[in-house]
Enzyme design. Structure first.
Site, mmCIF file in Angstrom:
data_model
loop_
_atom_site.group_PDB
_atom_site.id
_atom_site.type_symbol
_atom_site.label_atom_id
_atom_site.label_comp_id
_atom_site.label_asym_id
_atom_site.label_seq_id
_atom_site.Cartn_x
_atom_site.Cartn_y
_atom_site.Cartn_z
ATOM 1 N N PRO A 148 4.084 11.503 -34.431
ATOM 2 C CA PRO A 148 3.008 12.480 -34.321
ATOM 3 C C PRO A 148 2.458 12.436 -32.896
ATOM 4 O O PRO A 148 2.244 11.352 -32.342
ATOM 5 C CB PRO A 148 1.986 12.023 -35.359
ATOM 6 C CG PRO A 148 2.357 10.640 -35.738
ATOM 7 C CD PRO A 148 3.808 10.463 -35.393
ATOM 8 N N HIS A 149 2.279 13.604 -32.317
ATOM 9 C CA HIS A 149 1.816 13.652 -30.936
ATOM 10 C C HIS A 149 1.072 14.951 -30.687
ATOM 11 O O HIS A 149 1.266 15.930 -31.409
ATOM 12 C CB HIS A 149 2.989 13.521 -29.956
ATOM 13 C CG HIS A 149 3.984 14.615 -30.069
ATOM 14 N ND1 HIS A 149 4.996 14.617 -31.027
ATOM 15 C CD2 HIS A 149 4.152 15.773 -29.392
ATOM 16 C CE1 HIS A 149 5.727 15.703 -30.898
ATOM 17 N NE2 HIS A 149 5.229 16.445 -29.914
#
Length: 150
Positions: free
Chosen positions: A66-67
């Site tokens: 996740p970014h």
């Protein structure tokens, strides 16, 4: 860029507790808050969830990254956690994610953000690296593995 510069022992959770994707993201973002890496928790969470809503960051082979780019952070920062029994992260291969990196960077930068994602992906392509991370018992042991990533 070296992963060990961004993921010292204090940035690692060996046994993530969350049972769902959102809980894992909250747990990792809370670590960022405790480490004083983020300036605005709510904004960072909003931006992560907006990115997840656009396209899941669950990859394959047990990996999720996740970014997001957010104004809730001043410089590229990452944390990492292991979910031993895996979590549904809407991965490309439909299998649970075990190795989860949370990567945040300021809105006005792109080079370091992309380099970080590439560095993680490149090193986690190898099954041996994934297995070592899953089997590591301590944050120090995981940090040692990251020190070998190039």
């Amino acid at each position: 860029m070296l992963l060990k510069e961004y993921l010292p022992e204090s940035h690692i959770i060996v046994d993530l507790k969350g049972k769902r994707k959102i809980e894992i993201i909250e747990e990792l973002l809370e670590l960022m808050r405790n480490l004083k890496l983020i300036t605005d928790y709510e904004l960072a969470m909003h931006d992560i969830l907006a990115r997840e809503g656009y396209l899941s960051t669950g990859l394959e082979n047990g990996l999720a990254i996740p970014h997001a780019k957010t104004q809730g952070i001043e410089k590229l920062s990452m944390v990492f956690g292991v979910k031993k029994d895996g979590v549904d992260f809407e991965t490309l291969d439909g299998k649970p994610a075990h190795l989860i990196f949370l990567v945040l960077s300021p809105v006005d930068t792109s080079g370091p953000h992309i380099q970080a994602l590439a560095l993680i992906s490149r090193n986690l392509k190898e099954a041996a690296n994934r297995d070592k991370l899953k089997k590591a018992k301590t944050a120090a042991g995981i940090a040692e593995i990251f020190a070998k990533f190039k």
